[in-house]
Design a protein around this motif. Sequence first.
Motif, PDB file in Angstrom:
ATOM      1  N   THR A  40       0.334  -1.263   0.024  1.00  0.00           N
ATOM      2  CA  THR A  40      -0.338  -0.086  -0.513  1.00  0.00           C
ATOM      3  C   THR A  40       0.828   1.425  -0.624  1.00  0.00           C
ATOM      4  O   THR A  40       0.215   2.661  -0.641  1.00  0.00           O
ATOM      5  CB  THR A  40      -1.520   0.035   1.163  1.00  0.00           C
ATOM      6  OG1 THR A  40      -0.021   0.175   2.486  1.00  0.00           O
ATOM      7  CG2 THR A  40      -2.040  -0.980   1.293  1.00  0.00           C
ATOM      8  N   ASN A  44       1.935   1.422  -3.194  1.00  0.00           N
ATOM      9  CA  ASN A  44       0.755   2.318  -3.316  1.00  0.00           C
ATOM     10  C   ASN A  44      -0.685   2.016  -4.339  1.00  0.00           C
ATOM     11  O   ASN A  44      -0.614   2.700  -5.386  1.00  0.00           O
ATOM     12  CB  ASN A  44       1.621   3.928  -3.971  1.00  0.00           C
ATOM     13  CG  ASN A  44       0.156   4.903  -4.438  1.00  0.00           C
ATOM     14  OD1 ASN A  44      -0.149   4.654  -2.995  1.00  0.00           O
ATOM     15  ND2 ASN A  44       0.308   6.361  -4.845  1.00  0.00           N
ATOM     16  N   PRO A  46      -3.722  -0.112  -4.013  1.00  0.00           N
ATOM     17  CA  PRO A  46      -5.820  -0.362  -3.137  1.00  0.00           C
ATOM     18  C   PRO A  46      -5.248  -1.997  -3.610  1.00  0.00           C
ATOM     19  O   PRO A  46      -4.783  -2.788  -4.428  1.00  0.00           O
ATOM     20  CB  PRO A  46      -6.223  -0.575  -4.516  1.00  0.00           C
ATOM     21  CG  PRO A  46      -6.130   0.065  -5.703  1.00  0.00           C
ATOM     22  CD  PRO A  46      -4.281   0.103  -6.055  1.00  0.00           C
ATOM     23  N   ASP A  69      -3.010   2.595   5.607  1.00  0.00           N
ATOM     24  CA  ASP A  69      -3.952   3.380   5.015  1.00  0.00           C
ATOM     25  C   ASP A  69      -4.727   2.090   4.669  1.00  0.00           C
ATOM     26  O   ASP A  69      -5.230   1.612   3.537  1.00  0.00           O
ATOM     27  CB  ASP A  69      -3.103   4.054   3.501  1.00  0.00           C
ATOM     28  CG  ASP A  69      -4.972   4.833   3.814  1.00  0.00           C
ATOM     29  OD1 ASP A  69      -5.452   4.987   4.038  1.00  0.00           O
ATOM     30  OD2 ASP A  69      -3.903   5.852   2.697  1.00  0.00           O
ATOM     31  N   ARG A  71      -7.715   2.690   3.759  1.00  0.00           N
ATOM     32  CA  ARG A  71      -8.428   3.836   4.026  1.00  0.00           C
ATOM     33  C   ARG A  71      -8.710   2.409   1.707  1.00  0.00           C
ATOM     34  O   ARG A  71      -9.547   2.446   0.720  1.00  0.00           O
ATOM     35  CB  ARG A  71      -8.606   4.797   2.996  1.00  0.00           C
ATOM     36  CG  ARG A  71      -9.322   5.585   3.962  1.00  0.00           C
ATOM     37  CD  ARG A  71      -8.945   6.984   3.898  1.00  0.00           C
ATOM     38  NE  ARG A  71      -7.563   7.191   3.696  1.00  0.00           N
ATOM     39  CZ  ARG A  71      -7.605   8.201   3.586  1.00  0.00           C
ATOM     40  NH1 ARG A  71      -7.953   8.846   3.420  1.00  0.00           N
ATOM     41  NH2 ARG A  71      -5.979   8.500   2.937  1.00  0.00           N
ATOM     42  N   LEU A  72      -7.424   2.036   1.448  1.00  0.00           N
ATOM     43  CA  LEU A  72      -6.537   1.298   0.076  1.00  0.00           C
ATOM     44  C   LEU A  72      -7.391  -0.135   0.253  1.00  0.00           C
ATOM     45  O   LEU A  72      -7.066  -0.638  -1.119  1.00  0.00           O
ATOM     46  CB  LEU A  72      -5.516   1.315  -0.247  1.00  0.00           C
ATOM     47  CG  LEU A  72      -4.867   2.964  -0.689  1.00  0.00           C
ATOM     48  CD1 LEU A  72      -3.357   2.443  -0.563  1.00  0.00           C
ATOM     49  CD2 LEU A  72      -5.402   3.204  -1.502  1.00  0.00           C
ATOM     50  N   ILE A  73      -7.979  -0.761   1.103  1.00  0.00           N
ATOM     51  CA  ILE A  73      -8.156  -2.278   1.173  1.00  0.00           C
ATOM     52  C   ILE A  73      -9.516  -2.431   1.226  1.00  0.00           C
ATOM     53  O   ILE A  73      -9.861  -1.808   2.066  1.00  0.00           O
ATOM     54  CB  ILE A  73      -7.234  -2.224   2.676  1.00  0.00           C
ATOM     55  CG1 ILE A  73      -5.456  -2.393   2.125  1.00  0.00           C
ATOM     56  CG2 ILE A  73      -7.280  -3.809   2.491  1.00  0.00           C
ATOM     57  CD1 ILE A  73      -5.072  -2.644   3.579  1.00  0.00           C
ATOM     58  N   ILE A  74     -10.018  -3.177   0.606  1.00  0.00           N
ATOM     59  CA  ILE A  74     -11.779  -4.285   0.704  1.00  0.00           C
ATOM     60  C   ILE A  74     -10.781  -5.018   1.400  1.00  0.00           C
ATOM     61  O   ILE A  74     -10.334  -5.895   1.336  1.00  0.00           O
ATOM     62  CB  ILE A  74     -11.974  -4.460  -0.400  1.00  0.00           C
ATOM     63  CG1 ILE A  74     -12.440  -3.030  -1.083  1.00  0.00           C
ATOM     64  CG2 ILE A  74     -13.521  -5.185  -0.140  1.00  0.00           C
ATOM     65  CD1 ILE A  74     -12.965  -3.098  -2.578  1.00  0.00           C
ATOM     66  N   LYS A  90     -18.882  -0.565   5.868  1.00  0.00           N
ATOM     67  CA  LYS A  90     -18.473   0.152   4.863  1.00  0.00           C
ATOM     68  C   LYS A  90     -17.317   0.114   3.891  1.00  0.00           C
ATOM     69  O   LYS A  90     -17.155  -0.093   2.753  1.00  0.00           O
ATOM     70  CB  LYS A  90     -17.606   1.286   6.029  1.00  0.00           C
ATOM     71  CG  LYS A  90     -17.543   2.825   5.143  1.00  0.00           C
ATOM     72  CD  LYS A  90     -16.116   3.850   5.699  1.00  0.00           C
ATOM     73  CE  LYS A  90     -16.050   5.097   5.031  1.00  0.00           C
ATOM     74  NZ  LYS A  90     -15.418   5.675   5.691  1.00  0.00           N
ATOM     75  N   ASN A  91     -16.383  -0.875   4.920  1.00  0.00           N
ATOM     76  CA  ASN A  91     -15.350  -1.359   4.332  1.00  0.00           C
ATOM     77  C   ASN A  91     -15.008  -2.800   3.841  1.00  0.00           C
ATOM     78  O   ASN A  91     -13.863  -3.471   3.407  1.00  0.00           O
ATOM     79  CB  ASN A  91     -14.148  -0.101   3.039  1.00  0.00           C
ATOM     80  CG  ASN A  91     -13.287  -0.363   5.377  1.00  0.00           C
ATOM     81  OD1 ASN A  91     -13.606  -0.820   6.196  1.00  0.00           O
ATOM     82  ND2 ASN A  91     -11.931  -0.177   4.983  1.00  0.00           N
ATOM     83  N   CYS A  92     -16.207  -3.432   4.742  1.00  0.00           N
ATOM     84  CA  CYS A  92     -15.498  -5.020   5.409  1.00  0.00           C
ATOM     85  C   CYS A  92     -16.608  -5.730   4.402  1.00  0.00           C
ATOM     86  O   CYS A  92     -17.944  -5.273   4.635  1.00  0.00           O
ATOM     87  CB  CYS A  92     -15.500  -5.245   6.624  1.00  0.00           C
ATOM     88  SG  CYS A  92     -14.647  -6.756   6.716  1.00  0.00           S
ATOM     89  N   LEU A 115     -12.081  -3.120  -7.967  1.00  0.00           N
ATOM     90  CA  LEU A 115     -10.824  -2.074  -7.881  1.00  0.00           C
ATOM     91  C   LEU A 115     -10.572  -1.582  -9.117  1.00  0.00           C
ATOM     92  O   LEU A 115     -10.660  -1.436  -9.870  1.00  0.00           O
ATOM     93  CB  LEU A 115      -9.326  -2.572  -7.369  1.00  0.00           C
ATOM     94  CG  LEU A 115      -9.859  -3.507  -5.563  1.00  0.00           C
ATOM     95  CD1 LEU A 115      -8.555  -4.247  -5.150  1.00  0.00           C
ATOM     96  CD2 LEU A 115      -9.831  -2.022  -4.675  1.00  0.00           C
TER      97      LEU A 115
END
Lengths: 184, 153
Positions: A40, A44, A46, A69, A71-74, A90-92, A115
């Motif tokens: 990440t 850089n 996702p 970060d 925010r870059l990962i699901i 939200k992201n999981c 992505l």
Amino acid sequence: MSKITEELKQLRELKEFVVLATVKAKDYQKTNLEIVKNLTQEFNIPGVYVTLNKPYSVIKNIFEKSKIDTRLIIFIDAITKVAGEAKKTKNCLFIGNPENLSDISIAMDQAVRALPGKDKFLFFDSLNTLLIYNEIQTVIKFIHFLASKMRVWKVKGIIISLEKKADEELINELSQFCDIKIDF
Amino acid sequence: MVKRKIGVLLGFLGVVFGLVAIFRIVVDTEVAIGLVTVSFGVLAVIWTLMALQSLSPGSSLRRYTFNFLLCLIFILLFSVWHTLEKLFSWRVSVNELMLYPGYLLITLAFLLFVGTAWQILTLGREFGFKGQASLIGKVIKEKEKEKKKKIKR
């Protein structure tokens, strides 16, 4: 420079790869963190983090403490128990059961394809947990499926496995599906 | 690859010859169409059953496949009923009311389709990552801007 950073730097030249990473139990968390941090921050890019080992809430805390970060990962969490079918925050995405390989596969496919950009990673944590919940033949089939899917998705794929004497034969068999086997 | 193509071609030819044979043997067009739809329906049920067996127990996709199978079964039953009713002219030989079980079956099939469509909608919401992906896209753009700013400094 740590061994992980060094190994990943060599892989950086490759657009896509499937790595089977075996780690010692004592270094497991540190290695995972360093790999994700590299992907990440240095690369850089996702990615998707599939956890069968620790719940999302725990992983998120650890990542945030290590300044990754998130925010870059699901995240796809197959270990936290959920009532009924899969649930999403939200992201999981919570699958609820590590035996539910069909839902894990669909979730990975959808997440990777969603992505943005060409460069993305998929981190599968871990092979050993999969073995606790599924039969060995099912695991072999699944990893073969996962490795070929990773090539179709054109991702930087990392499958983590603990270094165990009992699983040595299996890991050797599985390493033929992957491009590289790295012992951290 | 070549073997697969030959297989597909042979399969296609088999279906075409099968259709021609049905329409030649069965003179009544409505009954012939009924037989064709029933045979395709049976094939669809077999494939869905095979899919159901290979999916993980308790998975969302398995539940969806099961509901889809029920829809298929009701449509197939409707086709079977409709074909038999035409073949033996039950509406004339038995009773005019013999038309209605077919209507009941197709109504049940559509009710099940509504349920299955709702299920696929929830599946789409759960397994769709469009929202998260667009957020990630924004984060990446922000980071790139920051990087460019740093380089300019």
